[in-house]
Design a protein around this motif. Structure first.
Motif, PDB file in Angstrom:
ATOM      1  N   THR A 331       4.769   4.394   6.088  1.00 41.32           N
ATOM      2  CA  THR A 331       5.450   3.285   5.950  1.00 41.32           C
ATOM      3  C   THR A 331       4.600   1.879   6.629  1.00 41.32           C
ATOM      4  OG1 THR A 331       7.474   4.260   6.596  1.00 41.32           O
ATOM      5  CG2 THR A 331       7.560   2.061   6.520  1.00 41.32           C
ATOM      6  N   GLN A 332       3.955   2.328   7.671  1.00 44.53           N
ATOM      7  CA  GLN A 332       3.169   1.351   8.382  1.00 44.53           C
ATOM      8  C   GLN A 332       1.817   1.098   7.620  1.00 44.53           C
ATOM      9  OE1 GLN A 332       6.240   0.822  10.334  1.00 44.53           O
ATOM     10  NE2 GLN A 332       4.506  -0.563  11.222  1.00 44.53           N
ATOM     11  N   PHE A 333       1.316   1.985   7.014  1.00 41.41           N
ATOM     12  CA  PHE A 333       0.145   1.654   6.233  1.00 41.41           C
ATOM     13  C   PHE A 333       0.475   0.755   4.918  1.00 41.41           C
ATOM     14  CE2 PHE A 333      -3.112   4.733   7.846  1.00 41.41           C
ATOM     15  CZ  PHE A 333      -4.162   3.848   7.856  1.00 41.41           C
ATOM     16  N   ASN A 334       1.479   1.264   4.218  1.00 38.04           N
ATOM     17  CA  ASN A 334       2.105   0.650   3.127  1.00 38.04           C
ATOM     18  C   ASN A 334       2.541  -0.943   3.478  1.00 38.04           C
ATOM     19  OD1 ASN A 334       2.003   2.413   1.245  1.00 38.04           O
ATOM     20  ND2 ASN A 334       3.965   3.172   1.811  1.00 38.04           N
ATOM     21  N   ILE A 335       3.024  -1.204   4.810  1.00 33.21           N
ATOM     22  CA  ILE A 335       3.213  -2.673   5.159  1.00 33.21           C
ATOM     23  C   ILE A 335       1.913  -3.317   5.356  1.00 33.21           C
ATOM     24  CG2 ILE A 335       4.053  -3.850   6.999  1.00 33.21           C
ATOM     25  CD1 ILE A 335       6.308  -1.823   7.626  1.00 33.21           C
ATOM     26  N   ASP A 336       0.954  -2.650   6.038  1.00 33.25           N
ATOM     27  CA  ASP A 336      -0.214  -3.297   6.110  1.00 33.25           C
ATOM     28  C   ASP A 336      -1.017  -3.535   4.948  1.00 33.25           C
ATOM     29  OD1 ASP A 336      -2.115  -4.095   8.426  1.00 33.25           O
ATOM     30  OD2 ASP A 336      -3.641  -3.004   7.148  1.00 33.25           O
ATOM     31  N   ALA A 337      -1.004  -2.709   3.959  1.00 31.57           N
ATOM     32  CA  ALA A 337      -1.730  -2.636   2.595  1.00 31.57           C
ATOM     33  C   ALA A 337      -1.023  -4.046   1.939  1.00 31.57           C
ATOM     34  CB  ALA A 337      -1.469  -1.434   1.702  1.00 31.57           C
ATOM     35  N   LYS A 338       0.196  -4.191   2.109  1.00 30.63           N
ATOM     36  CA  LYS A 338       1.064  -5.344   1.263  1.00 30.63           C
ATOM     37  C   LYS A 338       0.410  -6.572   2.024  1.00 30.63           C
ATOM     38  CE  LYS A 338       5.082  -6.395  -0.709  1.00 30.63           C
ATOM     39  NZ  LYS A 338       6.566  -6.182  -0.605  1.00 30.63           N
ATOM     40  N   LYS A 339       0.274  -6.620   3.234  1.00 31.92           N
ATOM     41  CA  LYS A 339      -0.077  -7.942   4.104  1.00 31.92           C
ATOM     42  C   LYS A 339      -1.682  -8.270   3.826  1.00 31.92           C
ATOM     43  CE  LYS A 339       0.141  -8.487   8.594  1.00 31.92           C
ATOM     44  NZ  LYS A 339       0.649  -7.975   9.894  1.00 31.92           N
ATOM     45  N   ASN A 340      -2.450  -7.197   4.004  1.00 33.92           N
ATOM     46  CA  ASN A 340      -3.916  -7.396   3.724  1.00 33.92           C
ATOM     47  C   ASN A 340      -4.281  -7.141   2.216  1.00 33.92           C
ATOM     48  OD1 ASN A 340      -4.645  -8.214   6.388  1.00 33.92           O
ATOM     49  ND2 ASN A 340      -3.417  -6.110   6.744  1.00 33.92           N
ATOM     50  N   LYS A 341      -3.533  -7.118   1.358  1.00 27.84           N
ATOM     51  CA  LYS A 341      -3.831  -6.894  -0.221  1.00 27.84           C
ATOM     52  C   LYS A 341      -4.868  -5.734  -0.396  1.00 27.84           C
ATOM     53  CE  LYS A 341      -2.912 -11.737  -1.170  1.00 27.84           C
ATOM     54  NZ  LYS A 341      -2.070 -12.027   0.100  1.00 27.84           N
ATOM     55  N   TYR A 342      -4.503  -4.603  -0.119  1.00 27.54           N
ATOM     56  CA  TYR A 342      -5.280  -3.581  -0.503  1.00 27.54           C
ATOM     57  C   TYR A 342      -4.284  -2.469  -1.189  1.00 27.54           C
ATOM     58  CZ  TYR A 342      -4.471  -1.404   4.195  1.00 27.54           C
ATOM     59  OH  TYR A 342      -3.934  -1.033   5.494  1.00 27.54           O
ATOM     60  N   LYS A 343      -5.059  -1.642  -1.757  1.00 29.33           N
ATOM     61  CA  LYS A 343      -4.212  -0.626  -2.633  1.00 29.33           C
ATOM     62  C   LYS A 343      -4.458   0.892  -1.878  1.00 29.33           C
ATOM     63  CE  LYS A 343      -4.465   1.417  -7.245  1.00 29.33           C
ATOM     64  NZ  LYS A 343      -5.055   1.498  -8.475  1.00 29.33           N
ATOM     65  N   ILE A 344      -3.066   1.436  -1.961  1.00 25.11           N
ATOM     66  CA  ILE A 344      -3.390   2.826  -1.279  1.00 25.11           C
ATOM     67  C   ILE A 344      -3.172   3.834  -2.252  1.00 25.11           C
ATOM     68  CG2 ILE A 344      -2.817   4.554   0.612  1.00 25.11           C
ATOM     69  CD1 ILE A 344      -1.740   2.184   2.143  1.00 25.11           C
ATOM     70  N   LEU A 345      -4.031   4.725  -2.536  1.00 29.33           N
ATOM     71  CA  LEU A 345      -3.592   5.944  -3.207  1.00 29.33           C
ATOM     72  C   LEU A 345      -3.212   7.128  -2.000  1.00 29.33           C
ATOM     73  CD1 LEU A 345      -6.416   6.183  -5.908  1.00 29.33           C
ATOM     74  CD2 LEU A 345      -4.077   5.407  -6.196  1.00 29.33           C
ATOM     75  N   TRP A 346      -1.932   7.611  -2.383  1.00 26.58           N
ATOM     76  CA  TRP A 346      -1.451   8.756  -1.412  1.00 26.58           C
ATOM     77  C   TRP A 346      -1.694  10.091  -2.348  1.00 26.58           C
ATOM     78  CZ3 TRP A 346      -0.415   8.030   3.521  1.00 26.58           C
ATOM     79  CH2 TRP A 346      -0.127   6.559   3.913  1.00 26.58           C
ATOM     80  N   PRO A 347      -1.664  11.186  -1.677  1.00 25.59           N
ATOM     81  CA  PRO A 347      -1.612  12.345  -2.010  1.00 25.59           C
ATOM     82  C   PRO A 347      -0.486  12.614  -2.913  1.00 25.59           C
ATOM     83  CG  PRO A 347      -2.344  12.849   0.265  1.00 25.59           C
ATOM     84  CD  PRO A 347      -1.851  11.341  -0.175  1.00 25.59           C
ATOM     85  N   GLY A 348      -0.618  13.180  -4.098  1.00 26.98           N
ATOM     86  CA  GLY A 348       0.720  13.570  -4.866  1.00 26.98           C
ATOM     87  C   GLY A 348       1.806  14.291  -3.998  1.00 26.98           C
ATOM     88  N   LYS A 349       3.037  14.559  -4.589  1.00 24.51           N
ATOM     89  CA  LYS A 349       3.946  15.217  -4.196  1.00 24.51           C
ATOM     90  C   LYS A 349       3.641  16.570  -3.933  1.00 24.51           C
ATOM     91  CE  LYS A 349       9.036  15.287  -4.516  1.00 24.51           C
ATOM     92  NZ  LYS A 349       9.068  16.828  -4.125  1.00 24.51           N
ATOM     93  N   GLY A 350       3.780  17.053  -2.546  1.00 21.24           N
ATOM     94  CA  GLY A 350       3.286  18.466  -2.270  1.00 21.24           C
ATOM     95  C   GLY A 350       1.787  18.689  -2.126  1.00 21.24           C
ATOM     96  N   LEU A 351       1.063  17.703  -2.076  1.00 21.31           N
ATOM     97  CA  LEU A 351      -0.188  17.977  -1.875  1.00 21.31           C
ATOM     98  C   LEU A 351      -1.122  17.499  -0.727  1.00 21.31           C
ATOM     99  CD1 LEU A 351      -1.243  16.995  -5.886  1.00 21.31           C
ATOM    100  CD2 LEU A 351      -0.781  19.126  -4.637  1.00 21.31           C
ATOM    101  N   THR A 352      -0.170  17.027   0.152  1.00 20.43           N
ATOM    102  CA  THR A 352      -0.811  16.656   1.633  1.00 20.43           C
ATOM    103  C   THR A 352      -1.456  17.601   2.284  1.00 20.43           C
ATOM    104  OG1 THR A 352       1.246  16.846   2.667  1.00 20.43           O
ATOM    105  CG2 THR A 352       0.750  14.499   1.929  1.00 20.43           C
ATOM    106  N   GLY A 353      -0.930  18.705   2.431  1.00 21.40           N
ATOM    107  CA  GLY A 353      -1.332  20.043   3.280  1.00 21.40           C
ATOM    108  C   GLY A 353      -2.619  20.638   2.277  1.00 21.40           C
TER     109      GLY A 353
END
Ligand code: KG4
Ligand code: ZN
Length: 384
Positions: A331-353
């Motif tokens: 959540t915090q990274f997404n807020i920061d990305a919106k504010k500072n205009k960068y895009k985030i690619l997160w791991p797909g569902k079930g792929l963080t581990g």
């Protein structure tokens, strides 16, 4: 291209089978089966991963997982009359894998070679005894089926996990390089400049504990089970929902330094002192401390990452590793990305581990770009 992938670097045994279809314009993957068996419950009693226990568990899990994956992919077929395999050679490959040496040659005699074009396997970083099981297993399959094996860097896998949506079928996103990658796991905390597939430069990393390790150690201090990340996160959420006043203040180590390094050991010790000085009495106290710890980690990670994005004028951030499952951090990274205009690619569902799919993706990307394969040798500290 049909890819079979194997991951055994830590406490998850994972096997995947996927089909890659390349056209001039795009690459689409069809994940036919992806199965992971976790040893987490077993290691929980020790409060961390026990290398030789991990090795034994991987060796026991690999054949059942492979069978399941081949069956789910509808490519499992038994010979009517078992075909003789070169047992001597297989036993030589499996020399150091006592339990596999007993079981794998018989298994390979029983089934018809499936149509596989490439086997990918993690060679490091990770726990060497655990890595070796996967490598030797892959080499035995490679020999019996006449398929090439490609060694993959586990961290490169975590970067690639953000290239999948986590769905059964997905198209590789168009990545505008350079991108910045923040890798946060139980063993690593690093900011990596990725100028292309296979071209990496570590901008900064932890000088002591990895952030996931700090979550695990803090959890242990609070008498919570391993792995600690989800536990701390659960307590912290309670504090936020109850709106408990801030009872503790923890440091934000290295938040203002000019480099891109991190340090989480002092933060962990600060939690230990707070607990030792008996400032923790109730469940509410524990929750408030967990929240402050999660806040501290998140703030430091965001501040350093944002600074790197700005310095290198990069607008795409790729986040990977077990800690990226943390909801508050997301959540915090997404807020920061919106504010500072960068895009985030997160791991797909079930792929963080840890998982075999990310290893297949990283392997495929290097293989199809004719990058040099990693030597098929376990390397606990493998670099990019
Ligand atoms: O990438 P990973 O599965 O394995 C390694 O390569 O280390 O990461 C495991 C780490 C553990 O330290 C675990 O506590 C942490 O990821 N983790 C989390 C969360 N889920 C897992 N940390 C914080 N919040 C979470 N929700
Ligand atoms: Zn990992």
């Amino acid at each position: 291209m049909n890819i079979l992938s194997i991951e055994t670097s830590a406490d998850e045994t994972s096997v995947a089978f996927l089909v890659a279809k390349e056209t001039k314009k795009s690459t689409t993957f069809l994940v036919r089966a992806h199965e992971t068996s976790s040893q987490v419950a077993l290691h929980a009693t020790y409060g961390g991963i026990f290398p030789n226990l991990a090795k034994r568990e991987h060796a026991q899990a690999l054949i059942p997982l492979l069978t399941l994956v081949l069956k789910k992919s509808k490519i499992y077929k038994e010979f009517k009359n078992p075909k003789a395999v070169n047992k001597k050679k297989l036993e030589k490959i499996l020399e150091r894998e006592h339990s596999l040496k007993e079981t794998l040659p018989t298994f390979l005699e029983k089934i018809t070679p499936p149509k596989i074009d490439l086997i990918t396997v993690t060679t490091g970083p990770g726990l060497e005894p655990a890595l070796w099981v996967g490598i030797n297993f892959a080499q035995a399959l490679s020999f019996a089926w006449g398929v090439p094996v490609y060694g993959v860097n586990h961290m490169e896998g975590h970067i690639a996990s953000s290239f999948s949506s986590g769905k059964k079928t997905f198209t590789l996103p168009h990545i505008q390089f350079p991108v910045l990658s923040l890798l946060i796991s139980g063993g690593h905390t690093e900011l990596v400049l990725v100028t292309d597939i296979g071209k990496y430069k570590i901008l900064g990393q932890t000088r002591d504990d990895a952030v996931g390790e700090a979550f695990d150690k803090v959890a242990r201090t609070l008498s919570l089970p391993y792995p600690g990340g989800p536990e701390i996160s659960r307590l912290a959420l309670q504090a936020r929902e109850k709106n408990t006043p801030q009872l503790y203040t923890l440091p934000r180590p290295m938040i203002g330094t000019k480099d891109f390094d991190f340090s989480f050991s002092g933060l962990k010790t600060a939690v230990l002192y707070t607990v030792r000085d008996k400032k923790i009495k109730t469940e509410t106290d524990k929750e408030a401390l967990a929240r402050e710890f999660e806040n501290a980690c998140t703030e430091v990670l965001i501040a350093k990452t944002r600074k790197a994005l700005q310095k290198y004028a990069i607008s795409t951030l790729v986040i990977g590793g077990g800690v990226s499952a943390n909801r508050y951090l997301q959540t915090q990274f997404n807020i920061d990305a919106k504010k500072n205009k960068y895009k985030i690619l997160w791991p797909g569902k079930g792929l963080t581990g840890d998982n075999a799919l990310m290893i297949a993706l990283a392997g495929f990307l290097r293989y199809t770009r004719n990058k040099k394969p990693r030597p098929l040798k376990a390397n606990g500290n493998l670099e990019y």
